[in-house]
Design a protein around this motif. Structure first.
Motif, mmCIF file in Angstrom:
data_model
loop_
_atom_site.group_PDB
_atom_site.id
_atom_site.type_symbol
_atom_site.label_atom_id
_atom_site.label_comp_id
_atom_site.label_asym_id
_atom_site.label_seq_id
_atom_site.Cartn_x
_atom_site.Cartn_y
_atom_site.Cartn_z
ATOM 1 N N ASN B 2 0.833 -1.213 0.000
ATOM 2 C CA ASN B 2 0.000 0.000 0.000
ATOM 3 C C ASN B 2 0.869 1.265 0.000
ATOM 4 O O ASN B 2 2.096 1.186 0.042
ATOM 5 C CB ASN B 2 -0.970 -0.021 1.187
ATOM 6 N N CYS B 3 0.218 2.410 -0.021
ATOM 7 C CA CYS B 3 0.920 3.689 -0.146
ATOM 8 C C CYS B 3 1.924 3.902 0.994
ATOM 9 O O CYS B 3 3.061 4.289 0.769
ATOM 10 C CB CYS B 3 -0.072 4.846 -0.149
ATOM 11 N N LEU B 4 1.451 3.642 2.208
ATOM 12 C CA LEU B 4 2.299 3.895 3.365
ATOM 13 C C LEU B 4 3.563 3.037 3.330
ATOM 14 O O LEU B 4 4.668 3.530 3.555
ATOM 15 C CB LEU B 4 1.502 3.627 4.645
ATOM 16 N N LYS B 28 5.569 -2.013 -8.808
ATOM 17 C CA LYS B 28 4.205 -2.433 -9.162
ATOM 18 C C LYS B 28 3.194 -1.435 -8.589
ATOM 19 O O LYS B 28 2.240 -1.042 -9.243
ATOM 20 C CB LYS B 28 3.935 -3.842 -8.600
ATOM 21 N N HIS B 29 3.470 -0.985 -7.345
ATOM 22 C CA HIS B 29 2.567 -0.022 -6.726
ATOM 23 C C HIS B 29 2.586 1.310 -7.482
ATOM 24 O O HIS B 29 1.550 1.923 -7.711
ATOM 25 C CB HIS B 29 2.930 0.204 -5.259
ATOM 26 N N LEU B 30 3.768 1.731 -7.865
ATOM 27 C CA LEU B 30 3.893 3.030 -8.539
ATOM 28 C C LEU B 30 3.156 3.039 -9.888
ATOM 29 O O LEU B 30 2.675 4.082 -10.325
ATOM 30 C CB LEU B 30 5.365 3.400 -8.746
ATOM 31 N N THR B 32 0.369 1.708 -10.430
ATOM 32 C CA THR B 32 -1.072 1.844 -10.263
ATOM 33 C C THR B 32 -1.464 3.055 -9.427
ATOM 34 O O THR B 32 -2.625 3.399 -9.344
ATOM 35 C CB THR B 32 -1.648 0.586 -9.571
ATOM 36 N N CYS B 33 -0.485 3.684 -8.778
ATOM 37 C CA CYS B 33 -0.814 4.803 -7.886
ATOM 38 C C CYS B 33 -0.104 6.063 -8.367
ATOM 39 O O CYS B 33 1.109 6.212 -8.197
ATOM 40 C CB CYS B 33 -0.400 4.472 -6.459
ATOM 41 N N SER B 34 -0.870 6.958 -8.939
ATOM 42 C CA SER B 34 -0.250 8.144 -9.538
ATOM 43 C C SER B 34 0.277 9.093 -8.460
ATOM 44 O O SER B 34 1.266 9.794 -8.658
ATOM 45 C CB SER B 34 -1.239 8.863 -10.440
ATOM 46 N N GLU B 35 -0.376 9.079 -7.297
ATOM 47 C CA GLU B 35 0.048 9.987 -6.230
ATOM 48 C C GLU B 35 1.453 9.615 -5.731
ATOM 49 O O GLU B 35 2.333 10.466 -5.618
ATOM 50 C CB GLU B 35 -0.948 9.911 -5.077
ATOM 51 N N CYS B 36 1.656 8.324 -5.440
ATOM 52 C CA CYS B 36 2.976 7.870 -5.011
ATOM 53 C C CYS B 36 3.994 8.041 -6.126
ATOM 54 O O CYS B 36 5.136 8.421 -5.890
ATOM 55 C CB CYS B 36 2.929 6.403 -4.583
ATOM 56 N N ALA B 37 3.572 7.765 -7.345
ATOM 57 C CA ALA B 37 4.491 7.885 -8.477
ATOM 58 C C ALA B 37 5.022 9.313 -8.580
ATOM 59 O O ALA B 37 6.220 9.541 -8.771
ATOM 60 C CB ALA B 37 3.797 7.474 -9.768
#
Ligand SMILES: [Zn+2]
Lengths: 190, 254
Positions: B2-4, B28-30, B32-37
């Motif tokens: 997850n993000c955290l 993989k997370h990055l 799908t998650c534009s905010e973290c990317a």
């Protein structure tokens, strides 16, 4: 083999390892010394010291990390000779490293909107000023990473501190740099 | 992931200190998650800007030639033989200069004051307290430095105190008042007057009859003065006249 030949081989082997990292050692030395004129003394002392101890150097260890370690010790000693205050400052931080690491790994990893700003427009002079906000150890850790390209484990060995505190120092050094840069950016805009 | 979890590992990821498997999880997370990317991209930009700047710099050929020449035993011996007469001549000149110019000696305090002030300017040290002297500090200094020393500060217009701290110069305690004047950092270091016994060169200068003794201290200007029971040093990157004025405006509070 004659003694002279043996000595010559040793010097050649040493120089073969030293030459590729001379520029990095010099940049590191100039940035870390409290007084820039000390950098040359520190580099010269470190190289001679390393050469004298070269028989005890093992092939499997990283020569780069080994040299950075010796140079760092020289610089800290010179900085210390110049100012007793820097030493005090470091001592305090060493006591607090656990807290720093804990903060760095806490649930509230402090990434807020501030860290989303565009840093590509930062001026070199702002970076120099920001670097002044760091203490000796923070600066050393950041420079070993940025200039020497050392791994955390190598930095830990160089400074004889735990791996966790390398992370803590590096994190804090970057945080301080970031804050100083944000301050100067805001000053420009405001 | 997850993000955290991803964000907690951001520094390790960017420093390539993670296991391949964990790095893969983050990537993989990055995806799908534009905010973290966006956050990782910004942080990476910051790292690159800082590292790029810090690692910039040239190798000085003359420095390394001189260092390397000291390693090669053959070259070293030849070099020493050929420079020996030159070295001897240099030594003679050096000794002659020392002999004929005893005045070139500087006050011990100049170097110490410069150190302390530089540390303040570069924010290696800062004030520890403001207002009355903390009891703990007073107790630690008992018999070595009276608390009145912390009140020996310039009264000249323009001087503003930011706070105070203790500092030791060759084990001699000093009250240090950190302030600024015309936007320039100023350090005021106050010793017991008898500290002069520890600094014989400084004592000679101060005992010359002048009310204020001025000297360069590295890139700064220093003024030293006896005020009642104390020895006061003012140091700043200001003109000699201004630093002298600041020193003269210190009142005897004892
Ligand atoms: Zn996310």
């Amino acid at each position: 083999m004659a003694r002279g030949d043996k000595e010559k081989l040793k010097a050649e082997r040493f120089l073969g390892l030293l030459k590729p990292i001379e520029r990095e050692l010099e940049v590191y030395g100039r940035r870390l010394t409290f007084h820039s004129e000390d950098a040359l003394d520190a580099i010269q002392n470190a190289v001679l010291r390393a050469y004298r101890a070269f028989d005890r150097y093992h092939e499997d260890a990283s020569f780069r990390a080994w040299m950075f370690r010796i140079l760092t010790n020289e610089i800290f000693a010179l900085n210390r000779k110049r100012g007793r205050i820097a030493k005090f400052e470091v001592a305090v931080d060493m006591e607090n490293w656990q807290a720093i690491v804990e903060r760095a790994h806490s649930e509230e990893y402090p990434y807020t909107a501030a860290s989303m700003e565009d840093f590509s427009k930062i001026l070199d002079e702002d970076l120099i000023k920001a670097l002044e906000a760091l203490n000796e150890v923070e600066k050393s850790v950041l420079l070993m990473k940025a200039v020497g390209g050392l791994r955390y484990r190598e930095i830990a060995e160089s400074l004889e501190i735990p791996l966790g505190s390398v992370m803590g120092y590096l994190f804090r050094a970057r945080q301080k740099m970031r804050n100083a840069l944000l301050r100067s950016q805001r000053r420009l805009e405001g | 992931m997850n993000c955290l979890e991803a964000r907690k590992r951001m520094q390790l990821y960017l420093d390539s200190e993670l296991e391949a498997e964990t790095s893969f999880e983050i990537e993989k997370h990055l995806e799908t998650c534009s905010e973290c990317a966006a956050m990782f991209k910004s942080e990476q930009g910051f790292h690159q800007r800082v590292s790029g700047f810090l690692s910039k710099g040239e190798r000085t050929p003359s420095l390394w030639e001189s260092v390397e020449s000291k390693l090669m035993p053959g070259r070293f011996r030849v070099g020493l033989k050929s420079i020996w007469p030159v070295a001897a001549a240099v030594l003679v000149v050096f000794l002659a200069v020392l002999w004929f110019q005893p005045k070139t000696e500087t006050m011990e305090l100049a170097a110490a004051a410069e150190e302390s002030h530089r540390a303040y300017v570069h924010r290696v040290i800062g004030p520890d307290f403001d207002g009355p002297v903390p009891e703990k500090t007073a107790r630690a200094l008992e018999g070595k430095l009276d608390t009145a020393a912390f009140y020996c500060q310039p009264s000249a217009a323009g001087f503003v105190s930011r706070g105070k701290r203790v500092c030791h110069i060759d084990d001699v305690p000093a009250a240090v008042i950190l302030g600024h004047c015309e936007g320039v950092p100023v350090s005021v270091m106050v010793f017991e007057r008898n500290a002069l016994e520890r600094f014989p060169k400084t004592k000679r200068y101060v005992g010359s009859g002048e009310s204020v003794v001025c000297s360069r201290a590295g890139s700064y200007q220093l003024a030293v003065r006896i005020v009642g029971k104390h020895l006061v040093c003012v140091i700043a990157d200001l003109s000699r006249r201004r630093v002298e004025e600041l020193a003269l405006s210190v009142n005897d509070r004892t």
